[in-house]
Design an enzyme around this catalytic site. Structure first.
Site, PDB file in Angstrom:
ATOM      1  N   GLN A 232     -50.439  92.844  64.559  1.00 14.98           N
ATOM      2  CA  GLN A 232     -49.969  91.578  63.985  1.00 14.98           C
ATOM      3  C   GLN A 232     -50.899  90.413  64.322  1.00 14.98           C
ATOM      4  OE1 GLN A 232     -46.019  89.475  65.160  1.00 14.98           O
ATOM      5  NE2 GLN A 232     -45.805  90.226  63.074  1.00 14.98           N
ATOM      6  N   LEU A 244     -50.942  80.300  71.349  1.00 14.59           N
ATOM      7  CA  LEU A 244     -49.919  80.363  70.305  1.00 14.59           C
ATOM      8  C   LEU A 244     -49.226  79.018  70.105  1.00 14.59           C
ATOM      9  CD1 LEU A 244     -48.228  82.454  68.529  1.00 14.59           C
ATOM     10  CD2 LEU A 244     -46.499  82.132  70.267  1.00 14.59           C
ATOM     11  N   GLU A 247     -43.785  80.065  66.118  1.00 15.19           N
ATOM     12  CA  GLU A 247     -43.192  80.041  64.777  1.00 15.19           C
ATOM     13  C   GLU A 247     -41.978  79.101  64.734  1.00 15.19           C
ATOM     14  OE1 GLU A 247     -43.220  83.865  62.819  1.00 15.19           O
ATOM     15  OE2 GLU A 247     -41.128  83.613  62.272  1.00 15.19           O
ATOM     16  N   HIS A 343     -51.796  88.926  67.961  1.00 18.91           N
ATOM     17  CA  HIS A 343     -50.599  88.526  68.685  1.00 18.91           C
ATOM     18  C   HIS A 343     -49.769  89.687  69.217  1.00 18.91           C
ATOM     19  CE1 HIS A 343     -47.208  86.040  69.747  1.00 18.91           C
ATOM     20  NE2 HIS A 343     -46.403  86.641  68.887  1.00 18.91           N
TER      21      HIS A 343
HETATM   22  C1  LIG Z   1     -47.358  83.715  73.444  1.00 22.72           C
HETATM   23  C2  LIG Z   1     -46.319  84.701  72.994  1.00 22.72           C
HETATM   24  C3  LIG Z   1     -45.099  84.256  72.517  1.00 22.72           C
HETATM   25  C4  LIG Z   1     -44.131  85.161  72.080  1.00 22.72           C
HETATM   26  N1  LIG Z   1     -42.929  84.689  71.629  1.00 22.72           N
HETATM   27  C5  LIG Z   1     -41.981  85.585  71.251  1.00 22.72           C
HETATM   28  C6  LIG Z   1     -40.704  85.131  70.810  1.00 22.72           C
HETATM   29  O1  LIG Z   1     -40.409  83.934  70.809  1.00 22.72           O
HETATM   30  N2  LIG Z   1     -39.806  86.055  70.422  1.00 22.72           N
HETATM   31  C7  LIG Z   1     -40.069  87.403  70.423  1.00 22.72           C
HETATM   32  O2  LIG Z   1     -39.204  88.197  70.062  1.00 22.72           O
HETATM   33  N3  LIG Z   1     -41.270  87.851  70.863  1.00 22.72           N
HETATM   34  C8  LIG Z   1     -42.223  86.985  71.275  1.00 22.72           C
HETATM   35  N4  LIG Z   1     -43.428  87.450  71.713  1.00 22.72           N
HETATM   36  C9  LIG Z   1     -43.608  88.900  71.915  1.00 22.72           C
HETATM   37  C10 LIG Z   1     -42.887  89.327  73.201  1.00 22.72           C
HETATM   38  O3  LIG Z   1     -42.968  88.307  74.159  1.00 22.72           O
HETATM   39  C11 LIG Z   1     -43.466  90.597  73.809  1.00 22.72           C
HETATM   40  O4  LIG Z   1     -43.625  91.580  72.822  1.00 22.72           O
HETATM   41  C12 LIG Z   1     -42.529  91.133  74.882  1.00 22.72           C
HETATM   42  O5  LIG Z   1     -42.176  90.111  75.788  1.00 22.72           O
HETATM   43  C13 LIG Z   1     -43.134  92.306  75.618  1.00 22.72           C
HETATM   44  O6  LIG Z   1     -42.280  92.637  76.691  1.00 22.72           O
HETATM   45  P1  LIG Z   1     -42.479  93.957  77.506  1.00 22.72           P
HETATM   46  O7  LIG Z   1     -41.387  94.002  78.510  1.00 22.72           O
HETATM   47  O8  LIG Z   1     -42.644  95.102  76.595  1.00 22.72           O
HETATM   48  O9  LIG Z   1     -43.899  93.775  78.236  1.00 22.72           O
HETATM   49  P2  LIG Z   1     -44.463  92.630  79.209  1.00 22.72           P
HETATM   50  O10 LIG Z   1     -43.565  91.472  79.332  1.00 22.72           O
HETATM   51  O11 LIG Z   1     -45.862  92.405  78.783  1.00 22.72           O
HETATM   52  O12 LIG Z   1     -44.445  93.347  80.613  1.00 22.72           O
HETATM   53  C14 LIG Z   1     -45.342  94.377  80.933  1.00 22.72           C
HETATM   54  C15 LIG Z   1     -45.127  94.758  82.382  1.00 22.72           C
HETATM   55  O13 LIG Z   1     -45.886  95.911  82.686  1.00 22.72           O
HETATM   56  C16 LIG Z   1     -46.591  95.719  83.886  1.00 22.72           C
HETATM   57  N5  LIG Z   1     -47.780  96.563  83.839  1.00 22.72           N
HETATM   58  C17 LIG Z   1     -48.668  96.694  82.838  1.00 22.72           C
HETATM   59  N6  LIG Z   1     -49.611  97.594  83.169  1.00 22.72           N
HETATM   60  C18 LIG Z   1     -49.305  98.040  84.411  1.00 22.72           C
HETATM   61  C19 LIG Z   1     -49.885  98.962  85.302  1.00 22.72           C
HETATM   62  N7  LIG Z   1     -51.016  99.621  85.013  1.00 22.72           N
HETATM   63  N8  LIG Z   1     -49.296  99.166  86.492  1.00 22.72           N
HETATM   64  C20 LIG Z   1     -48.177  98.508  86.846  1.00 22.72           C
HETATM   65  N9  LIG Z   1     -47.584  97.608  86.039  1.00 22.72           N
HETATM   66  C21 LIG Z   1     -48.132  97.383  84.838  1.00 22.72           C
HETATM   67  C22 LIG Z   1     -46.872  94.230  83.927  1.00 22.72           C
HETATM   68  O14 LIG Z   1     -47.116  93.794  85.228  1.00 22.72           O
HETATM   69  C23 LIG Z   1     -45.554  93.692  83.370  1.00 22.72           C
HETATM   70  O15 LIG Z   1     -44.600  93.637  84.405  1.00 22.72           O
HETATM   71  C24 LIG Z   1     -44.403  86.545  72.128  1.00 22.72           C
HETATM   72  C25 LIG Z   1     -45.632  87.007  72.606  1.00 22.72           C
HETATM   73  C26 LIG Z   1     -46.594  86.091  73.027  1.00 22.72           C
HETATM   74  C27 LIG Z   1     -47.912  86.618  73.494  1.00 22.72           C
END
Ligand SMILES: Cc1cc2nc3c(=O)[nH]c(=O)nc-3n(C[C@H](O)[C@H](O)[C@H](O)COP(=O)(O)OP(=O)(O)OC[C@H]3O[C@@H](n4cnc5c(N)ncnc54)[C@H](O)[C@@H]3O)c2cc1C
Length: 565
Positions: A232, A244, A247, A343
């Site tokens: 995306q 960013l 939106e 993104h």
């Molecule tokens: C600027 C921005 C704004 C956004 N706004 C929105 C929004 O308003 N609404 C929406 O729905 N989505 C939004 N998104 C998308 C959304 O935030 C993410 O897709 C989502 O938060 C991802 O969450 P997650 O728990 O999958 O991963 P993350 O929050 O990225 O967490 C990953 C975790 O894995 C750990 N990790 C990674 N690799 C390792 C490793 N090798 N060893 C140990 N730990 C590791 C990290 O430390 C972290 O704790 C946004 C994204 C961005 C970039």
């Protein structure tokens, strides 16, 4: 190496998906460990801005939310998974609110919403433009409340997933970043919640820690990746640094204008205008820029002055700061220049609706996973929802399974391979090409050839560059040879993960000879349901070229239609 910590469920990643999985697994009765390479509240979920979707309002329906999601996905999303996500969304919002999330309330005192792209109702619940921050901190409070059930390993880096002789995932090897110690973790089930791979692109809206670790680790032990070509590009990111502009700004009423002052979305999406889905808006902007109607800095303008100033200062205060600090623009008084920027990745580790991957004992949830609820294009504010719904479901399922199993004995000897690997990184001679230089070339290549518009020639170039970088990466020089918080070693390992993710993305993009969602092939500009209404799965096979296979898209009630906004 110390005594091997053993838990029913081991969760790698402590963003929203990982923390939600940990709470759910603990509440289902499992012993849980959660590992994160950064302090949990620094996980990238903290950056989420605009909000989270749910059809909670009595006038709205989960079916409407599901249809919008299916249409947004360009019919590549699996409708059984989308139905589950949208049906379970309202209860999840209420759960969050009861746990302490201070969602915005409207004038009547009820939870208030804002409009978001591709949605037929205003169903995005939010906390100003710091929704991820608010959610993540509340979940972390809950984790601390359950500290007796969940062991936290903060600032531990997972390097490898471990399998037993039958191929079942039974744990992981992790490096304690504080002192460089390697540790084997034993578990009956492992949940990957390690986020996306945005750093394979430059620029990106994603933080430096978003390096595709979990996707590559699962891929390396044979898990299938799915829909990796679906990347995306968000329509509103700052030129140069990729930051960013949420939106939420367009949701509150901001306009997009080209350099001639035209509100160009009238031509591309006359019904939804700026609130068409992201792939549509990004293509429209890029077309304006490519055809010479953008600004000289390769941008168009986002005019947030259309939003009443008071409202901007209340509901969009973070982007007021970003505009001022990173572009020198007061967004309440003048338009800001933006363009499409990398993104989010819709693809990832292929899972079912309970987070199970194609490897026994291994689950995935959140951006690392591909369930698939986003298909070819994710709707804004559906990702936070995805992390929570499928994080919870994975945690519950893994815990239920674990309760009936014996603790496996992990092949602890494997740690010596990892020790050797890290020793080799540390002892590389200086003077070679640097990790950062290779990473930059990768990111710029992806942003040039695997972006909003793609074609066979560009994709082939990208593939060849990635193959070369894969040869250079194992020789890349590092400076820090110590053991305490050695980010150089971590950077070298992460580079390999990003290259794996990028390669899978390019292979998928070359394979998909049509235009659907975020994949727009100028050489195949039409969507082709007859040949390509299917997922592309990619798996390693011991050779340099992975195996490509296909899987069916699950259609429950919404047959593919022409997609207009
Ligand atoms: C600027 C921005 C704004 C956004 N706004 C929105 C929004 O308003 N609404 C929406 O729905 N989505 C939004 N998104 C998308 C959304 O935030 C993410 O897709 C989502 O938060 C991802 O969450 P997650 O728990 O999958 O991963 P993350 O929050 O990225 O967490 C990953 C975790 O894995 C750990 N990790 C990674 N690799 C390792 C490793 N090798 N060893 C140990 N730990 C590791 C990290 O430390 C972290 O704790 C946004 C994204 C961005 C970039």
């Amino acid at each position: 190496m110390g005594a091997v910590p053993s838990h029913d469920v081991l969760i790698i990643g402590a963003g929203l998906a990982g923390q939600r999985a940990a709470l759910a697994a603990a509440q289902t009765g499992a012993t849980v460990a959660i590992i994160s390479k950064v302090h949990p509240v620094r996980s990238h979920s903290v950056a989420a801005a605009g909000g989270i979707n749910a059809a909670l309002n009595p006038e709205d329906t989960w079916e409407s939310h599901a249809f919008d999601t299916v249409k947004g996905s360009d019919y590549l999303g699996d409708q059984d998974a989308i139905e589950i996500m949208c049906r379970e969304a309202p209860d999840e919002i209420l759960w969050l609110e009861h746990a302490g999330v201070t969602f915005h309330r409207n004038e009547s005192g009820h939870l208030g919403t804002r409009a978001f792209g591709g949605a037929s109702a205003a169903r995005t619940y939010y906390v100003a433009d710091i929704t991820g921050h608010a959610l993540l901190h509340v979940l972390y409070e809950q984790l601390m409340k359950h500290a007796q059930l969940v062991d936290r390993y903060e600032e531990w880096f997972t390097t490898d997933l471990l399998q037993d002789d039958e191929g079942r995932c039974v744990g992981a090897i992790c490096r304690n970043l504080r002192d460089g110690e390697l540790q084997v973790f034993n578990a009956k089930a492992v949940i990957l919640a390690s986020g996306g791979a945005g750093q394979a692109y430059k620029p990106t809206t994603n933080g430096l820690i978003v390096t595709g670790d979990g996707i590559a680790q699962a891929y390396r032990i044979g898990a299938k990746l799915m829909d990796m070509e679906m990347i995306q590009y968000h329509p509103t990111t700052l030129a140069g640094n990729g930051l960013l502009i949420t939106e939420g700004a367009r949701g509150e009423g901001a306009w997009l204008l080209n350099a001639q002052g035209e509100r160009f979305m009238e031509k591309y999406a006359p019904n939804k205008m700026e609130l068409a889905s992201r792939d549509v808006v990004s293509r429209a902007e890029q077309t304006e820029i490519n055809e010479g109607r953008g600004f000289p800095d390769g941008t168009v303008a986002l005019d947030i002055t259309k939003v009443p100033r008071r409202r901007t200062l209340e509901a969009l205060r973070e982007i007021v700061n970003i505009g001022r600090d990173f572009a020198g623009v007061d967004i309440t008084r003048e338009p800001i220049h933006i363009h499409p920027g990398q993104h989010y990745i819709m693809g990832g580790v292929k899972t079912d609706v309970d987070g199970q991957t194609t490897i026994a004992g291994l689950y995935a949830a959140g951006e690392v996973a591909c369930v698939s609820v986003h298909g070819g294009n994710r709707l804004g504010a559906n990702s936070l929802l995805d992390t929570l719904i499928f994080g919870r479901r994975s945690g519950e399922h893994a815990a239920r399974q674990a309760l009936h199993m014996n603790m496996p004995s992990t092949p602890a000897a494997r740690v010596s391979d990892t020790e050797k690997w890290i020793r080799e990184i540390i002892s590389r001679p200086g003077g070679g090409r640097r990790v950062s230089a290779i990473k930059d070339e990768l990111g710029e290549t992806m942003n040039q050839y695997v972006a909003v518009f793609r074609d066979a020639d560009g994709l082939q170039k990208a593939y060849e560059i990635i193959r070369r970088l894969k040869e250079e990466a194992p020789k890349a020089a590092i400076d820090d040879r110590g053991s305490v918080f050695n980010q150089d070693v971590i950077g070298a390992i992460e580079l390999g993960y990003m290259l794996d993710c990028a390669e899978a993305t390019v292979i998928g993009a070359i394979e998909r000879k049509e235009s659907r969602g975020a994949q727009f092939r100028t050489d195949f500009p039409e969507r082709n349901d007859a040949d390509w209404l299917k997922h592309i799965d990619i798996a390693v096979n011991g050779t340099e070229v992975p195996t490509i296979s296909y899987s069916d898209v699950t259609i429950t009630r919404w047959q593919p239609q022409e997609r207009t906004y």
